[in-house]
Motif scaffolding. Structure first.
Motif, PDB file in Angstrom:
ATOM      1  N   LYS A   2       6.157  46.282 -56.302  1.00  0.00           N
ATOM      2  CA  LYS A   2       5.058  45.345 -56.089  1.00  0.00           C
ATOM      3  C   LYS A   2       3.992  45.527 -57.155  1.00  0.00           C
ATOM      4  O   LYS A   2       3.606  46.642 -57.493  1.00  0.00           O
ATOM      5  N   TYR A   4       0.421  45.652 -58.696  1.00  0.00           N
ATOM      6  CA  TYR A   4      -0.974  45.880 -58.303  1.00  0.00           C
ATOM      7  C   TYR A   4      -1.792  46.329 -59.505  1.00  0.00           C
ATOM      8  O   TYR A   4      -1.655  47.491 -59.918  1.00  0.00           O
ATOM      9  N   LYS A  10      -1.469  52.005 -59.225  1.00  0.00           N
ATOM     10  CA  LYS A  10      -1.739  52.111 -57.791  1.00  0.00           C
ATOM     11  C   LYS A  10      -3.253  52.167 -57.612  1.00  0.00           C
ATOM     12  O   LYS A  10      -3.990  52.592 -58.508  1.00  0.00           O
ATOM     13  N   PRO A  11      -3.761  51.737 -56.460  1.00  0.00           N
ATOM     14  CA  PRO A  11      -5.210  51.734 -56.239  1.00  0.00           C
ATOM     15  C   PRO A  11      -5.787  53.138 -56.313  1.00  0.00           C
ATOM     16  O   PRO A  11      -5.068  54.126 -56.147  1.00  0.00           O
ATOM     17  N   SER A  13      -7.485  56.558 -55.195  1.00  0.00           N
ATOM     18  CA  SER A  13      -7.234  57.279 -53.948  1.00  0.00           C
ATOM     19  C   SER A  13      -8.398  57.175 -52.974  1.00  0.00           C
ATOM     20  O   SER A  13      -8.240  57.452 -51.784  1.00  0.00           O
ATOM     21  N   PRO A  36      -6.643  45.710 -52.807  1.00  0.00           N
ATOM     22  CA  PRO A  36      -5.214  45.514 -53.081  1.00  0.00           C
ATOM     23  C   PRO A  36      -4.636  44.247 -52.459  1.00  0.00           C
ATOM     24  O   PRO A  36      -3.715  43.655 -53.001  1.00  0.00           O
ATOM     25  N   GLY A 100      -7.646  51.608 -60.868  1.00  0.00           N
ATOM     26  CA  GLY A 100      -6.855  52.634 -60.210  1.00  0.00           C
ATOM     27  C   GLY A 100      -6.135  53.523 -61.196  1.00  0.00           C
ATOM     28  O   GLY A 100      -6.585  53.705 -62.334  1.00  0.00           O
ATOM     29  N   ARG A 103       0.927  55.208 -62.055  1.00  0.00           N
ATOM     30  CA  ARG A 103       1.847  55.979 -61.218  1.00  0.00           C
ATOM     31  C   ARG A 103       2.504  57.096 -62.037  1.00  0.00           C
ATOM     32  O   ARG A 103       2.899  56.881 -63.178  1.00  0.00           O
TER      33      ARG A 103
END
Length: 332
Positions: A2, A4, A10-11, A13, A36, A100, A103
Motif C-alpha cells: 500500500k 503511503y 510508513k507514517p 511512529s 494516513p 514519516g 521502511r
C-alpha cells in the motif's frame, strides 16, 4: 504494498497533538504530519518542504543507534519556536510536512539501501517542487538518497557540499556500503564526479593518508577546519557553493554531525576534538539554504542514546531550522 503516500514509506511512529495550535506555534505544532487515511486526498502543491526519516544504522562502522535519531529529533521539536531571532525570520509561513520514515529490513542492509533509493525516487517523482530534508541514520544513507535523486533526474549533474570530519572515501571492497564509503560509492558508481564534491570540516588525526591520496586523484575539493578558520568560515562556504554552482545543476548538502567538536556533539559515535563549533555549523547551513542550486539536505550520524541532555539532538534540530531559514529567505 500500500502506498503511503507512495511506496516504501510508513507514517511517523508518533504524532504531536495539534488540536490547539497557538498564534505563535512551537515547531512541533507547526510541522504537519499526514493522516494516513487521507494521504491520497492531499493537495501537495501546498507544501514547500518534505521531512523524511531514514532510520538505518546497521551499516555504521562505529557502534551506533543513529536509527533512533529521526524520532529523537521529532520529540525535540517541542523545544523550538518557529521564530529565528538572529535573522528576524519566522518560519511559520513555510509549509512543511513530515512524510514519516523509509521502511527498513531487520537484517538486510542492501534491501534497506534499495528502499531508501526508491523512496527518494518516488518523492522526486510525485513531489518535485518540495525541498527534501532527510533525518538519518548513518552516513551510508546519503549515497542512496543521491542515487534516488539521480534516478528521478538523470539529466542533472549533481554536486555534494559535505560537512564532515572524515572524507568518507574508504574502499568499498573491504568496507562495503557503510557510513565510511558514501562519497566514494557515489564517485565510483558514476553518479557524482570527484570534482563535484567539496568537503568542509576535515581536521586532525582522523583520516588515513591513503584517503587524501584518493581524494586528490579523483579531484575532490576539501577545506580543513584550520584552513576554514584562517580564511573565514563564511567566505569558505560561499566559495565552495560558487565553485559547485558553476558546474552542477543540483547541490546536495550532507551534514555529518561528527563535523562538530566533541564538546559540541557528545551524541556523535565518532566524535573528535578540533571540530566545528555549533555556531559555525549554523552559519554554514544558513548560507547553503539560501543558495538557489541547493535542492536537498540530510543530517546523519547522531546517536541519541549517547547524547547528554539532548545537547546534540537540539543542535541537529537547530541546524535543520537554520537551513530552512536560509531556504525561506531564498524564496523571498
Amino acid at each position: 504494498m500500500k502506498a503511503y503516500p507512495y511506496p516504501l514509506l510508513k507514517p511517523p511512529s508518533f504524532v504531536w497533538d495539534k488540536s490547539a495550535v497557538p498564534a505563535e506555534p512551537k515547531v512541533n505544532e507547526w510541522i504537519q504530519t499526514l493522516d494516513p487515511t487521507q494521504a491520497e486526498a492531499y493537495d501537495w502543491t501546498r507544501y514547500d518542504v518534505a521531512i523524511l526519516g531514514v532510520p538505518l544504522s546497521r551499516s555504521s562502522i562505529s557502534a551506533s543507534a543513529a536509527s533512533e535519531n529521526p524520532d529523537a529529533l521529532r520529540r525535540a521539536w517541542k523545544y523550538f519556536t518557529t521564530y529565528n531571532l538572529d535573522c528576524d525570520e519566522d518560519l511559520s509561513d513555510l509549509r512543511v510536512v513530515d512524510l514519516g520514515d523509509v521502511r527498513q529490513n531487520v537484517t538486510d542492509i542492501q534491501q534497506c539501501h534499495r528502499n531508501i533509493r526508491e523512496a527518494m525516487f518516488h518523492m522526486r517523482t510525485h513531489h518535485p517542487h518540495m525541498m527534501p530534508v532527510s533525518m538519518g541514520g548513518d552516513h551510508s544513507i546519503t549515497a542512496m538518497l543521491v542515487k534516488g535523486w539521480n534516478d528521478a533526474h538523470p539529466q542533472e549533474r549533481i554536486g555534494i557540499l559535505q560537512m564532515d570530519t572524515h572524507f568518507d572515501l574508504r574502499d568499498l571492497t573491504d568496507n562495503g556500503p557503510s557510513n565510511g564509503t558514501p562519497i566514494r560509492n557515489l564517485i565510483e558508481s558514476g553518479v557524482v564526479k570527484g570534482e563535484d564534491v567539496h568537503n568542509i570540516g576535515l581536521h586532525g588525526f582522523f583520516n588515513a593518508r591513503s584517503l587524501k591520496t584518493y581524494a586528490d586523484e579523483v579531484g575532490v575539493r576539501y577545506t580543513t577546519m584550520q584552513q576554514a578558520r584562517k580564511r573565514g568560515l563564511e567566505p569558505t562556504v560561499r566559495k565552495a557553493l560558487e565553485q559547485l554552482a558553476a558546474k552542477v545543476d543540483t547541490i546536495y548538502v550532507t551534514v555529518d554531525m561528527d563535523v562538530l567538536d566533541i564538546s559540541y556533539g557528545p551524541g556523535v559515535p565518532a566524535s573528535t576534538p578540533g571540530g566545528m563549533r555549533s555556531d559555525e555549523l549554523f552559519e554554514a547551513v544558513y548560507l547553503a539554504g539560501k543558495h538557489p542550486k541547493v535542492k536537498a539536505m540530510d543530517l546523519v550520524c547522531l546517536d541519541p542514546f549517547k547524547d547528554r541532555g539532548e545537547a546534540t539532538v537540539k543542535t541537529a534540530v537547530h541546524t535543520m531550522l537554520t537551513f530552512l531559514t536560509g531556504f525561506k529567505q531564498r524564496e523571498k
